[in-house]
Design a protein around this motif. Structure first.
Motif, PDB file in Angstrom:
ATOM      1  N   TYR A 167       0.775  -1.295   0.014  1.00 20.11           N
ATOM      2  CA  TYR A 167       0.164   0.031  -0.014  1.00 20.11           C
ATOM      3  C   TYR A 167       0.901   1.350   0.085  1.00 20.11           C
ATOM      4  CZ  TYR A 167      -3.844  -3.081   1.209  1.00 20.11           C
ATOM      5  OH  TYR A 167      -4.904  -3.779   1.325  1.00 20.11           O
ATOM      6  N   LEU A 168       0.599   2.203  -0.925  1.00 20.36           N
ATOM      7  CA  LEU A 168       1.206   3.474  -0.963  1.00 20.36           C
ATOM      8  C   LEU A 168       0.424   4.081   0.350  1.00 20.36           C
ATOM      9  CD1 LEU A 168       2.936   5.676  -2.050  1.00 20.36           C
ATOM     10  CD2 LEU A 168       1.250   6.280  -3.528  1.00 20.36           C
ATOM     11  N   GLU A 203       5.141  10.168   2.201  1.00 20.98           N
ATOM     12  CA  GLU A 203       4.677   8.864   1.438  1.00 20.98           C
ATOM     13  C   GLU A 203       5.552   7.841   1.785  1.00 20.98           C
ATOM     14  OE1 GLU A 203       4.427   9.693  -2.657  1.00 20.98           O
ATOM     15  OE2 GLU A 203       2.472  10.705  -2.764  1.00 20.98           O
ATOM     16  N   GLU A 204       5.047   6.568   1.920  1.00 26.89           N
ATOM     17  CA  GLU A 204       5.861   5.473   2.474  1.00 26.89           C
ATOM     18  C   GLU A 204       5.160   4.104   1.993  1.00 26.89           C
ATOM     19  OE1 GLU A 204       7.840   4.233   6.916  1.00 26.89           O
ATOM     20  OE2 GLU A 204       7.908   6.332   6.089  1.00 26.89           O
ATOM     21  N   MET A 205       6.033   3.314   1.676  1.00 31.44           N
ATOM     22  CA  MET A 205       5.253   2.036   1.325  1.00 31.44           C
ATOM     23  C   MET A 205       5.323   1.473   2.436  1.00 31.44           C
ATOM     24  SD  MET A 205       4.366   1.177  -1.632  1.00 31.44           S
ATOM     25  CE  MET A 205       5.126   1.618  -3.124  1.00 31.44           C
ATOM     26  N   THR A 206       4.098   0.614   2.324  1.00 32.95           N
ATOM     27  CA  THR A 206       3.599  -0.492   3.703  1.00 32.95           C
ATOM     28  C   THR A 206       3.252  -1.512   3.200  1.00 32.95           C
ATOM     29  OG1 THR A 206       1.398   0.503   4.018  1.00 32.95           O
ATOM     30  CG2 THR A 206       3.089   1.652   5.209  1.00 32.95           C
ATOM     31  N   GLY A 207       3.578  -2.590   3.890  1.00 32.05           N
ATOM     32  CA  GLY A 207       3.053  -4.038   3.569  1.00 32.05           C
ATOM     33  C   GLY A 207       2.273  -4.852   4.263  1.00 32.05           C
ATOM     34  N   LEU A 208       1.341  -5.584   3.533  1.00 36.42           N
ATOM     35  CA  LEU A 208       0.356  -6.487   4.628  1.00 36.42           C
ATOM     36  C   LEU A 208       0.797  -7.702   4.024  1.00 36.42           C
ATOM     37  CD1 LEU A 208      -2.091  -6.772   6.347  1.00 36.42           C
ATOM     38  CD2 LEU A 208      -3.514  -6.492   4.184  1.00 36.42           C
ATOM     39  N   TRP A 209       1.366  -8.690   5.031  1.00 36.42           N
ATOM     40  CA  TRP A 209       1.515 -10.110   4.537  1.00 36.42           C
ATOM     41  C   TRP A 209       0.514 -10.918   5.216  1.00 36.42           C
ATOM     42  CZ3 TRP A 209       4.847  -6.284   5.614  1.00 36.42           C
ATOM     43  CH2 TRP A 209       6.191  -6.412   4.836  1.00 36.42           C
ATOM     44  N   ILE A 210      -0.373 -11.740   4.379  1.00 34.98           N
ATOM     45  CA  ILE A 210      -1.363 -12.379   4.710  1.00 34.98           C
ATOM     46  C   ILE A 210      -1.155 -13.755   4.618  1.00 34.98           C
ATOM     47  CG2 ILE A 210      -3.978 -12.883   4.131  1.00 34.98           C
ATOM     48  CD1 ILE A 210      -3.867 -10.262   2.908  1.00 34.98           C
ATOM     49  N   LYS A 266       2.795  -3.469   8.297  1.00 36.41           N
ATOM     50  CA  LYS A 266       3.956  -2.481   8.841  1.00 36.41           C
ATOM     51  C   LYS A 266       4.523  -1.864   7.546  1.00 36.41           C
ATOM     52  CE  LYS A 266       6.979  -6.522   8.895  1.00 36.41           C
ATOM     53  NZ  LYS A 266       8.046  -7.528   9.705  1.00 36.41           N
ATOM     54  N   SER A 267       5.599  -0.813   7.857  1.00 34.27           N
ATOM     55  CA  SER A 267       6.236  -0.278   7.092  1.00 34.27           C
ATOM     56  C   SER A 267       7.227  -1.003   6.354  1.00 34.27           C
ATOM     57  CB  SER A 267       6.918   1.028   7.614  1.00 34.27           C
ATOM     58  OG  SER A 267       7.932   1.577   6.784  1.00 34.27           O
ATOM     59  N   ASP A 268       7.461  -1.151   4.992  1.00 33.38           N
ATOM     60  CA  ASP A 268       8.331  -1.519   4.358  1.00 33.38           C
ATOM     61  C   ASP A 268       9.709  -0.872   4.289  1.00 33.38           C
ATOM     62  OD1 ASP A 268       6.766  -3.384   3.108  1.00 33.38           O
ATOM     63  OD2 ASP A 268       7.339  -3.133   0.965  1.00 33.38           O
ATOM     64  N   GLN A 269       9.791   0.296   4.697  1.00 32.45           N
ATOM     65  CA  GLN A 269      10.521   1.093   4.613  1.00 32.45           C
ATOM     66  C   GLN A 269      11.486   0.989   6.209  1.00 32.45           C
ATOM     67  OE1 GLN A 269      12.372   3.166   2.388  1.00 32.45           O
ATOM     68  NE2 GLN A 269      13.734   3.367   4.151  1.00 32.45           N
ATOM     69  N   LYS A 270      10.605   0.365   6.965  1.00 35.73           N
ATOM     70  CA  LYS A 270      11.174   0.365   8.362  1.00 35.73           C
ATOM     71  C   LYS A 270      12.263  -1.015   8.435  1.00 35.73           C
ATOM     72  CE  LYS A 270       9.951  -1.062  13.118  1.00 35.73           C
ATOM     73  NZ  LYS A 270      11.030  -2.036  13.096  1.00 35.73           N
ATOM     74  N   ALA A 271      11.632  -1.924   7.696  1.00 39.72           N
ATOM     75  CA  ALA A 271      12.464  -3.381   7.346  1.00 39.72           C
ATOM     76  C   ALA A 271      13.880  -3.132   6.725  1.00 39.72           C
ATOM     77  CB  ALA A 271      11.745  -4.165   6.731  1.00 39.72           C
TER      78      ALA A 271
END
Length: 263
Positions: A30-31, A46-53, A61-66
């Motif tokens: 998600y943007l 603006e930050e890319m976040t991810g949803l792992w299902i 969580k934030s992709d950028q944090k990883a």
């Protein structure tokens, strides 16, 4: 004997933890756009976040944090291996930092929210399940036919657009529980906005943050408010170190501007 029992208990606890966790089937990117300070449009990020299902769990969580965590570890390793004039110099200033901090870990119907205050992560169980109202409106987003839903999460009115073309009752942050994947979600003031930009098959371990402090929302909210009202005092309580008097006003203003929270 006691030492042997302790080692066995640690091994068993790690084994049971691994047994509880599962791997994802898909990942949704998600943007995410949001304001740091709700009174200043110039603080928009603006930050890319991810949803792992996975089958029974998910993490958002934030992709950028990883990326940041990985790069800082590598930078630290390189700095320790290559001292300058006998000194180890660690500098993270050139590594893009993550601004979107909260994470949501879900297993079955239970959701846990992780958030940070003064460098410490806190975990509390989400007790605010959104009661969605389905609206007879539709639109196309990223090739998906989406339907509208509205709901309230704590003090925010949320609009979500979901698609039953992907029959997964998931979405960014705590915006879940609809008859399909949430493709877009935002609050009525547009302080936060999530838009699905990519979906792919991905087999990756779904795991929450470790080393956090367990609490509840009321205690977390009080601690956050106390910190924002008196960051120098909170810093002293946490570290025993005094903030220079000539810096207190600047630091207080800086932290009070960090006022945009999803809850």
């Amino acid at each position: 004997m006691r030492k042997s029992i302790l080692i066995i208990c640690l091994i068993l606890s790690k084994f049971l933890l691994c047994q509880e966790l599962e791997h994802s089937n898909i990942k949704c990117n998600y943007l995410t756009t949001f304001l740091i300070d709700t009174t200043d449009i110039n603080t928009k990020k603006e930050e890319m976040t991810g949803l792992w299902i996975g089958k029974n769990s998910s993490v958002f969580k934030s992709d950028q944090k990883a990326i940041y965590d990985s790069l800082t570890k590598e930078s630290t390793k390189n700095s320790m291996a290559n001292p300058v004039n006998g000194k180890i110099i660690i500098d993270f200033s050139r590594i893009p930092r993550a601004y979107f901090i909260p994470e949501v870990f879900k297993v079955g119907e239970k959701m846990e929210i992780f958030d940070k205050i003064l460098g410490v992560y806190y975990k509390y169980e989400n007790d605010q399940k959104i009661k969605w109202t389905l609206v007879n409106e539709s639109k196309t987003i990223s090739t998906y036919t989406c339907r509208k839903a509205i709901g309230k999460y704590r003090n925010k009115n949320i609009t979500a657009w979901y698609t039953d073309e992907i029959p997964i009752s998931e979405g960014p942050y705590t915006f879940k529980g609809l008859p399909g994947l949430v493709v877009e979600a935002y609050d009525d003031k547009h302080y936060f906005h999530f838009t699905l930009v990519k979906l792919k098959d991905l087999n990756q371990l779904i795991a929450p943050i470790r080393g956090e402090i367990s609490t509840n929302y009321e205690r977390f909210l009080k601690k956050r408010n106390d910190f924002q009202n008196d960051p120098a005092g909170a810093y002293f309580v946490a570290t025993g170190k005094q903030t220079p008097k000539d810096q207190i006003e600047r630091i207080t203003k800086m932290h009070r501007k960090n006022n945009n929270h999803l809850d």
